[in-house]
Design a protein around this motif. Structure first.
Motif, PDB file in Angstrom:
ATOM      1  N   ASP A   1      -2.664   6.649  -4.374  1.00 22.52           N
ATOM      2  CA  ASP A   1      -3.828   7.370  -3.865  1.00 22.52           C
ATOM      3  C   ASP A   1      -3.438   8.807  -3.520  1.00 22.52           C
ATOM      4  N   GLY A   2      -4.415   9.698  -3.622  1.00 25.13           N
ATOM      5  CA  GLY A   2      -4.146  11.104  -3.369  1.00 25.13           C
ATOM      6  C   GLY A   2      -3.611  11.380  -1.981  1.00 25.13           C
ATOM      7  N   ASP A   3      -4.152  10.686  -0.973  1.00 28.58           N
ATOM      8  CA  ASP A   3      -3.693  10.958   0.392  1.00 28.58           C
ATOM      9  C   ASP A   3      -2.245  10.521   0.585  1.00 28.58           C
ATOM     10  N   ASP A   4      -1.811   9.456  -0.116  1.00 27.14           N
ATOM     11  CA  ASP A   4      -0.418   9.030  -0.017  1.00 27.14           C
ATOM     12  C   ASP A   4       0.504  10.038  -0.700  1.00 27.14           C
TER      13      ASP A   4
ATOM     14  N   ASP B   1      -8.372  15.328  -0.499  1.00 29.66           N
ATOM     15  CA  ASP B   1      -6.917  15.341  -0.594  1.00 29.66           C
ATOM     16  C   ASP B   1      -6.407  16.719  -0.994  1.00 29.66           C
TER      17      ASP B   1
ATOM     18  N   ARG C   1      -9.194  13.868  -5.496  1.00 33.53           N
ATOM     19  CA  ARG C   1     -10.339  13.999  -4.591  1.00 33.53           C
ATOM     20  C   ARG C   1     -10.247  15.336  -3.856  1.00 33.53           C
TER      21      ARG C   1
ATOM     22  N   ASP D   1       0.841  -1.197   0.000  1.00 28.30           N
ATOM     23  CA  ASP D   1       0.000   0.000   0.000  1.00 28.30           C
ATOM     24  C   ASP D   1       0.876   1.247   0.000  1.00 28.30           C
TER      25      ASP D   1
ATOM     26  N   ASP E   1       0.700   3.999   1.669  1.00 29.62           N
ATOM     27  CA  ASP E   1       1.078   4.573   2.964  1.00 29.62           C
ATOM     28  C   ASP E   1       2.255   3.816   3.585  1.00 29.62           C
TER      29      ASP E   1
END
Length: 524
Positions: free
Chosen positions: A156-159, A194, A191, A121, A123
């Protein structure tokens, strides 16, 4: 792992060290707990190699030694992810190994491998890169990985935002990290949540507040675009859920502005508008916006009025209404309004039983409203509706109010002895009494009496004996009662009673073992 840990067994160990070794080998502990123990063991004189060997083993463990998350225990048709769910522990172990003298390069090699592993993943990969940044000899390679992750559109955007945020924490990469965050905040393909996070991080940087705040204003004031077509397919339902998350991004943006010097009034105005915005799909965002106004001294009155209106709205999820009323009663100048709303919630039959009694309990716990809350709980405890669960929850909360234990115990005793109420409620009252400090014996005596009461059904008498079997010191009596019911029961019912007998016997053996280790006797 035995051969790796020779120095844990070949010489004298202090009791503390022996306990650390035992815990490091205890597979019933959580992954992070075992890693923390191994890391601490590596700092004990004479046990550095032992701790390092354990950390290396944990970091390179792909054999599934760790207890599996519950999702992985589901049938394959319900769980098809190929991600390595143990990676978070492996990265943590590698980072710990990199901190042990003589093993830093081995730990760095593992961290680099994890950061490059696309099967993990995002993160976990970012965490591995951050750990490399913390090592002087690998700082730049870690920064290069973070830069790559922030630019990688497959993550992913948050990562990606987390990677850029880690870069701005490095003095010599601060500006490049800020530029990446601005790019992420402006990326319309990402998103909104994010993008808002990226803008908030930018606004917190010296010299970049205006750039971040400008974007936050844009996010807060721009409604989420929602197609007007019906949502009848799974894909469209997923999209609709995403829009709800986007609405949350608008509220987060407004809240961030309200906490920034120079933008507090702007943010508060957005929050007040969003708290009543009919375009927000999920009403929880209305509540969230109004609650954030309560934290602003100059806008608390406006926030209180909005929160009160939302708490009275029965279309909003009950737990959100309860939490909002609790927040009000804890704020200076809002206690009276909060008390009124909690009282209203306690009598609101549209709410779940737990929410109603929790509202009364919150009132009893508030300074200056103890007596009102106690009266409310007592009233609910005598409510005959809701199959008795309202009474049980109310009495549970009443026993937690200081000085009300005796009153609650009296009500529980009266319920347990009242033949006009259901067997279930009588048994539940007696069992609750065993959990009240100072009334365990009285509750157990009531359970024994109910288990021997010939006016109860065989099921009720068995249930009373089963509940008695949960009380330390009374399991032999519970077994006597269950055995008596077993021989008197129909053959078809005996199997169920036998299950209860086996369960109580097992609990009794565990109780005896505990008492033996403590050198005492069962507490009656």
């Amino acid at each position: 792992m035995g051969d790796l840990m020779a120095d844990s067994t070949d010489k004298y160990q202090s009791p503390e060290t022996a306990d650390m070794v035992r815990r490091a080998e205890d597979a019933s502990l959580s992954t992070t707990d075992r890693i923390e123990v191994a890391e601490a063991l590596a700092r004990v004189p004479g046990h550095r190699e032992d701790g390092a060997a354990r950390l290396a083993h944990f970091a390179d463990d792909t054999a599934g030694e760790w207890p599996k998350p519950w999702l992985l225990r589901l049938p394959m048709w319900r769980w098809t992810s190929t991600r390595d769910r143990k990676a978070y522990a492996r990265v943590r172990a590698a980072a710990a190994l990199a901190g042990v003298d003589g093993h830093r390069e081995a730990g760095a090699a593992l961290l680099t491998r994890f950061a490059e592993d696309e099967s993990l993943d995002g993160d976990d990969r970012v965490a591995a890169a951050e750990a490399l940044v913390g090592m002087a000899d690998h700082r730049e390679s870690g920064a290069a990985l973070l830069t790559r992750f922030a630019e990688d559109k497959s993550l992913d955007g948050d990562d990606r935002v987390a990677a850029a945020e880690a870069l701005v924490g490095m003095a010599d990469h601060r500006e490049s990290g800020a530029a990446l965050l601005i790019r992420l905040a402006d990326d319309t393909a990402g998103r909104l949540v994010d993008r808002v996070w990226a803008a908030i991080t930018v606004a917190a940087l010296d010299g970049h507040q205006e750039a971040g705040a400008t974007r936050l204003v844009h996010f807060a004031e721009t409604p989420t675009t929602k197609p007007a077509k019906p949502w009848w397919t799974l894909r469209r339902r997923k999209a609709q859920s995403l829009f709800g998350s986007e609405d949350g991004g608008r509220v987060h943006a407004a809240g961030a502005l309200a906490r920034m010097d120079g933008y507090r009034d702007v943010g508060a105005a957005f929050l007040a508008r969003l708290a009543t915005d009919p375009d927000l799909d999920n009403r929880r965002w209305h509540v969230s916006a109004a609650e954030q106004l309560l934290d602003l001294d100059d806008h608390r009155e406006t926030g209180a009025a909005l929160v009160a209106r939302l708490v009275r709205d029965t279309d909003i999820y009950g737990r959100k209404r309860l939490d909002a009323a609790r927040k009000l009663i804890g704020l200076e100048g809002c206690q009276a309004l909060g008390a009124t709303l909690l009282t209203r919630l306690a009598y609101d039959t549209t709410l779940e039983t737990w929410d109603r009694t929790s509202a009364a309990g919150a009132l009893a716990a508030a300074e200056g409203y103890r007596d009102a809350g106690v009266a409310l709980l007592t009233d609910l405890a005598h409510d005959t509706g809701d199959h008795g669960s309202l009474r049980r929850f109310a009495l549970r909360d009443l026993t937690r109010v200081e000085g009300c234990r005796e009153a609650a115990a009296e009500i529980l005793t009266a319920f347990a002895e009242d033949p006009t109420i259901s067997e279930h409620d009588r048994l539940s009252a007696a069992e609750q009494l065993t959990g009240v400090d100072g009334y365990r014996e009285a509750g157990a005596a009531l359970l024994i009496r109910l288990a021997e009461d010939s006016t109860l059904t065989i099921e009720g008498r068995v249930d009373a004996a089963k509940k008695l079997g949960r009380v330390d010191g009374y399991r032999p009596e519970a077994l006597r009662l269950l055995n008596g019911r077993y021989y008197a029961a129909d053959p078809d019912y005996r199997a169920r009673i036998q299950v209860h007998i086996n369960s109580v016997r097992k609990a009794l053996d565990e109780e005896k073992n505990r008492d033996g280790e403590a050198g005492g006797t069962p507490d009656r």
